[in-house]
Design an enzyme around this catalytic site. Structure first.
Site, PDB file in Angstrom:
ATOM      1  N   LYS A 122       0.028   4.279  -0.159  1.00  0.00           N
ATOM      2  CA  LYS A 122      -0.621   5.443   0.476  1.00  0.00           C
ATOM      3  C   LYS A 122      -0.456   6.692  -0.397  1.00  0.00           C
ATOM      4  CE  LYS A 122       0.312   3.261   4.875  1.00  0.00           C
ATOM      5  NZ  LYS A 122       0.194   3.367   6.297  1.00  0.00           N
ATOM      6  N   SER A 180       3.518  -2.875  10.177  1.00  0.00           N
ATOM      7  CA  SER A 180       4.978  -2.877  10.324  1.00  0.00           C
ATOM      8  C   SER A 180       5.632  -4.183   9.855  1.00  0.00           C
ATOM      9  CB  SER A 180       5.371  -2.533  11.762  1.00  0.00           C
ATOM     10  OG  SER A 180       4.868  -1.248  12.108  1.00  0.00           O
ATOM     11  N   ASN A 217       0.867  -1.182   0.000  1.00  0.00           N
ATOM     12  CA  ASN A 217       0.000   0.000   0.000  1.00  0.00           C
ATOM     13  C   ASN A 217       0.904   1.232   0.000  1.00  0.00           C
ATOM     14  OD1 ASN A 217      -1.803   2.038   0.552  1.00  0.00           O
ATOM     15  ND2 ASN A 217      -2.196   1.405   2.667  1.00  0.00           N
ATOM     16  N   GLU A 252      -6.744   4.067   8.059  1.00  0.00           N
ATOM     17  CA  GLU A 252      -6.568   5.517   7.910  1.00  0.00           C
ATOM     18  C   GLU A 252      -7.842   6.148   7.348  1.00  0.00           C
ATOM     19  OE1 GLU A 252      -2.892   5.406   5.716  1.00  0.00           O
ATOM     20  OE2 GLU A 252      -1.863   4.696   7.521  1.00  0.00           O
ATOM     21  N   GLY A 260       2.432   1.588  10.869  1.00  0.00           N
ATOM     22  CA  GLY A 260       3.352   2.725  10.786  1.00  0.00           C
ATOM     23  C   GLY A 260       4.024   3.047  12.106  1.00  0.00           C
ATOM     24  N   HIS A 288      -9.396   0.747   4.805  1.00  0.00           N
ATOM     25  CA  HIS A 288      -8.109   0.876   5.508  1.00  0.00           C
ATOM     26  C   HIS A 288      -8.321   1.718   6.769  1.00  0.00           C
ATOM     27  CE1 HIS A 288      -4.022   2.139   6.430  1.00  0.00           C
ATOM     28  NE2 HIS A 288      -3.637   1.046   5.777  1.00  0.00           N
ATOM     29  N   GLU A 324      -5.353  -5.705  10.199  1.00  0.00           N
ATOM     30  CA  GLU A 324      -4.329  -4.695  10.470  1.00  0.00           C
ATOM     31  C   GLU A 324      -4.620  -4.019  11.811  1.00  0.00           C
ATOM     32  OE1 GLU A 324      -2.345  -3.314   6.632  1.00  0.00           O
ATOM     33  OE2 GLU A 324      -4.107  -2.079   6.896  1.00  0.00           O
TER      34      GLU A 324
HETATM   35  C1  PEP Z   1      -0.661  -0.205   5.983  1.00  0.00           C
HETATM   36  O1  PEP Z   1      -0.667   0.969   5.678  1.00  0.00           O
HETATM   37  O2  PEP Z   1      -1.575  -0.924   5.577  1.00  0.00           O
HETATM   38  C2  PEP Z   1       0.414  -0.723   6.815  1.00  0.00           C
HETATM   39  C3  PEP Z   1       0.335  -1.930   7.267  1.00  0.00           C
HETATM   40  O3  PEP Z   1       1.473   0.142   7.059  1.00  0.00           O
HETATM   41  P1  PEP Z   1       2.904  -0.232   7.727  1.00  0.00           P
HETATM   42  O4  PEP Z   1       3.385  -1.498   7.044  1.00  0.00           O
HETATM   43  O5  PEP Z   1       3.769   0.938   7.417  1.00  0.00           O
HETATM   44  O6  PEP Z   1       2.677  -0.452   9.180  1.00  0.00           O
END
Ligand code: PEP
Length: 251
Positions: A11, A214, A9, A98, A174, A96, A168
């Site tokens: 973003k 992460s 992703n 966010e 992040g 997602h 997630e």
């Molecule tokens: C994401 O944005 O879906 C995500 C898992 O980000 P990160 O891997 O940076 O934690």
């Protein structure tokens, strides 16, 4: 057998040419990866060129969101799922965290977007996950079950063939904090159990459930060794082609 999926992703990162260059580098570095499906999700403005330049390779392209509407209509700023399909993408990330946290996405809108995605024959990567406060208060499973049932409301067993779930945990996105493989496995098994109850044993068995939060080259192998972890949705570590290719080539 569930074929693993490794999805990146991107973003709101990368101008058009940067996105194309990263996609081309990645295409070379994962050319021999037949053990998993590889997906990248650039911003809307780069979707078409990235899809054109990766066509025929094992890199698939996803959008990061779509409209709830399936009719071309007066909805300024929205992008209809068939417009995403039209430029060569095959998947859409929906719900997602966010978007849930900062853009008012609800279980209802996630459900409508998932249906819009399926309506045009695309595959939906539906994201669910609890916040830190929800985990610490012992409500993680209840929250995830509610999000899952909300997102998949009204879907048939055959619709489930074009659904990928991404678990997630918000506290791991992040932040550099990864769920332990055991924590992730526990929630993935729980999600599979919910799918067995609400859909069918068979679709629960066949649905890919990705872990996101992460994921990095250093921890992907351990996560992927768990029975119910069928892949990863990767944010930060997918922005660099070499790092993402290392995750793809985890075997
Ligand atoms: C994401 O944005 O879906 C995500 C898992 O980000 P990160 O891997 O940076 O934690």
């Amino acid at each position: 057998m569930r074929k693993p999926v490794i999805a990146g992703n991107w973003k709101m990162y990368k101008l058009h040419d940067e996105a194309v260059n990263t996609a081309l580098e990645l295409k070379n570095q994962v050319a021999n990866a037949t053990h998993c499906e590889v997906i990248i999700a650039p911003v809307f403005t780069a979707l078409k060129t990235v899809a054109d330049r990766t066509e025929g390779s094992n890199v698939n392209v996803a959008a990061q969101d779509c409209s709830t509407h399936t009719e071309h209509s007066a909805n300024t700023g929205e992008v209809c799922a068939d417009m995403i399909k039209d430029v060569g993408a095959s998947h859409i990330i929906i719900g997602h965290s966010e978007r849930r946290q900062f853009y008012g996405e609800t279980d209802e809108s996630v459900n409508e977007k998932t249906k819009a995605c399926l309506y045009f024959g695309l595959t939906a990567i539906v994201c669910v996950g609890e916040s830190l406060a929800e985990r610490e208060s012992g409500n993680a499973q209840t929250v995830v079950k509610t999000q899952l049932n909300g997102a998949l409301k009204g879907l048939t067993v055959s619709d489930m063939e074009r659904i990928i779930i991404a678990y997630e945990p918000v506290w791991a996105i992040g932040t550099g904090k990864t769920a332990t493989p055991e924590q992730a496995q526990e929630m993935h098994a729980f999600i599979r159990g919910v799918l067995a109850e609400t859909q069918s044993e068979e679709s629960a068995e066949n649905t890919r459930i990705l872990y996101g939060g992460s994921v990095k080259p250093a921890n992907v192998r351990e996560l992927m060794s768990e029975n119910d972890i069928d892949g990863a949705l990767v944010g930060g570590a997918s922005l660099d082609a070499t790092s993402f290719a290392q995750i793809v080539n985890y075997k």
